[in-house]
Design a protein around this motif. Structure first.
Motif, mmCIF file in Angstrom:
data_model
loop_
_atom_site.group_PDB
_atom_site.id
_atom_site.type_symbol
_atom_site.label_atom_id
_atom_site.label_comp_id
_atom_site.label_asym_id
_atom_site.label_seq_id
_atom_site.Cartn_x
_atom_site.Cartn_y
_atom_site.Cartn_z
ATOM 1 N N VAL A 6 72.970 43.349 52.206
ATOM 2 C CA VAL A 6 72.253 44.562 52.595
ATOM 3 C C VAL A 6 72.932 45.102 53.844
ATOM 4 N N LEU A 7 73.596 46.237 53.701
ATOM 5 C CA LEU A 7 74.346 46.831 54.806
ATOM 6 C C LEU A 7 73.468 47.871 55.489
ATOM 7 N N GLY A 8 72.848 47.443 56.569
ATOM 8 C CA GLY A 8 71.926 48.297 57.306
ATOM 9 C C GLY A 8 70.650 47.535 57.591
ATOM 10 N N ALA A 9 70.275 47.451 58.873
ATOM 11 C CA ALA A 9 69.125 46.644 59.272
ATOM 12 C C ALA A 9 68.043 47.474 59.948
ATOM 13 N N GLY A 10 67.894 48.718 59.472
ATOM 14 C CA GLY A 10 66.760 49.522 59.916
ATOM 15 C C GLY A 10 65.497 49.077 59.211
ATOM 16 N N SER A 11 64.459 49.894 59.274
ATOM 17 C CA SER A 11 63.175 49.523 58.673
ATOM 18 C C SER A 11 63.298 49.276 57.177
ATOM 19 N N LEU A 76 73.344 49.653 50.112
ATOM 20 C CA LEU A 76 73.764 50.576 51.165
ATOM 21 C C LEU A 76 72.508 51.187 51.777
ATOM 22 N N ALA A 77 72.160 50.722 52.985
ATOM 23 C CA ALA A 77 70.879 51.062 53.598
ATOM 24 C C ALA A 77 71.070 51.718 54.953
ATOM 25 N N LEU A 83 76.544 57.768 55.962
ATOM 26 C CA LEU A 83 77.014 56.906 54.882
ATOM 27 C C LEU A 83 78.524 56.969 54.729
ATOM 28 N N ARG A 84 79.105 58.165 54.719
ATOM 29 C CA ARG A 84 80.544 58.294 54.508
ATOM 30 C C ARG A 84 81.336 57.540 55.584
ATOM 31 N N GLY A 85 80.970 57.735 56.841
ATOM 32 C CA GLY A 85 81.694 57.070 57.921
ATOM 33 C C GLY A 85 81.622 55.560 57.816
ATOM 34 N N ASN A 86 80.452 55.042 57.461
ATOM 35 C CA ASN A 86 80.319 53.603 57.278
ATOM 36 C C ASN A 86 81.140 53.112 56.098
ATOM 37 N N LEU A 108 70.263 53.150 48.936
ATOM 38 C CA LEU A 108 68.898 53.445 49.370
ATOM 39 C C LEU A 108 68.837 54.764 50.134
ATOM 40 N N ALA A 109 69.988 55.379 50.396
ATOM 41 C CA ALA A 109 70.065 56.598 51.203
ATOM 42 C C ALA A 109 69.561 57.798 50.409
#
Length: 336
Positions: A6-11, A76-77, A83-86, A108-109
């Motif tokens: 899971v790439l992204g650790a927001g809510s 992709l979270a 998203l593109r830059g990541n 998930l975006a």
């Protein structure tokens, strides 16, 4: 056992990592900030976004290569406009996962990219070179805090490869999270992007002190806008009548947990854009940027979206909320 990164650790990234783990999927979370990764790994919670939620056993790292090693599912979270830059930073390791594990890329975006007017699955394909059949999207009435609290919820996983959608469904289905499958990626993405804009409008109305009739009217006419745009792009209307359309729209437009509704509420009560941003504690209200790109996408396809236009004018052209409401009510009356 299937392993997910899971790439992204927001809510939402954190909550969905919990969903996967509770479904029996092995999970590693990538966090941009080392202190977030450390807290996830050692405290089994995310004190920055979901401090009261105990997480099951998950791994965490701030090294995306480590997170992606051996992953068959790449979630992709991150916010839509980043998203593109990541992906540019991650694409080497994602390419290795695609080649080695035939990985599924699950977005998930929710949004339309500024400038290019691409949907998120299109951005993913363009940057990573992944085949369309490897890219899936997840969309539905999925407020992160409620799901993290294990309140029952449903969602839709859409992929042009139906078998891959089913595999992803099995990886995240558990006792409180019920995923359905669909092959209408366009419909799911348009529903997810546009509902944030309509939620801003509903928040503005609520902040002005308007009641349930007004909110219900905005949701219904907002749905009409979403369906018009979706159909123009090739979506199935039935998708937008389901969880990824009406379901997500209702939750985002009515819940105080919705960042977009909360942002709009501040504007409707007379607050500035800066005050509204502070009120959402720096978390992204996707509709603020998406209203501009959705508006441009609609114009490119000759689709009329007056609510989206009004939200854009309030957020980016300095129009007062009173003037925006007056313009909407002053439009020519016509058949529904």
């Amino acid at each position: 056992m299937t392993r997910a990164a899971v790439l992204g650790a927001g809510s939402w990234g954190t909550a969905f990592a919990k969903v996967l783990a509770d479904a029996g999927t092995e999970v590693t979370i990538w966090a941009r900030r080392p202190e977030v990764a450390k807290a996830l790994a050692t405290e089994h919670r995310n004190p920055f976004y979901l401090p009261d939620v105990a997480l099951p056993s998950v791994s965490a790292t701030d090294d995306h290569v480590e997170a992606l090693d051996g992953a068959g599912i790449v979630v992709l979270a991150v916010p839509s406009q980043s998203l593109r830059g990541n992906l540019e930073h991650w694409k080497g390791a994602i390419g290795a996962a695609l080649a080695r594990d035939d990985a599924s890329l699950l977005s998930l975006a929710k949004g339309i990219e500024t400038g290019t007017l691409l949907r998120m699955s299109q951005v993913i394909g363009e940057v990573t070179g992944a085949d369309e059949g490897n890219i899936a999207v997840l969309s539905g009435p999925n407020l992160a805090k409620e799901i993290a609290a294990e309140q029952p919820a449903a969602t839709v996983i859409a992929c042009s490869d139906g078998a891959r959608a089913v595999a992803l469904q099995q990886a995240c289905a558990n006792g409180y999270f019920r995923p359905y499958t669909n092959t209408d990626v366009i419909g799911c993405e348009i529903g997810g992007a546009c509902k944030n804009v309509i939620a801003l409008a509903c928040g503005i109305a609520a902040g002005m002190g308007l009641g349930d009739n007004s909110i219900a009217s905005l949701i219904t006419r907002g749905l009409a806008e979403i369906i018009r745009l979706g159909v123009a792009l090739g979506a199935e209307p039935v998708t937008l009548a389901g969880l990824a359309g009406v379901g997500d729209l209702v939750a985002t437009c009515t819940s105080p947990l919705s960042r977009n509704r909360s942002f709009g509420h501040v504007l409707g009560a007379g607050g500035s854009m800066e005050v509204a941003q502070n009120a959402t504690h720096g978390q992204v209200a996707e509709g603020v940027k998406s209203c501009t790109s959705v508006r441009a996408l609609a114009a490119a396809h000759d689709v009329e979206m007056p609510l989206t236009e009004a939200v854009h004018q309030v957020c980016h052209e300095g129009m007062s909320v009173a003037e925006a409401v007056g313009n909407l009510l002053g439009r020519r009356i016509k058949p529904e």
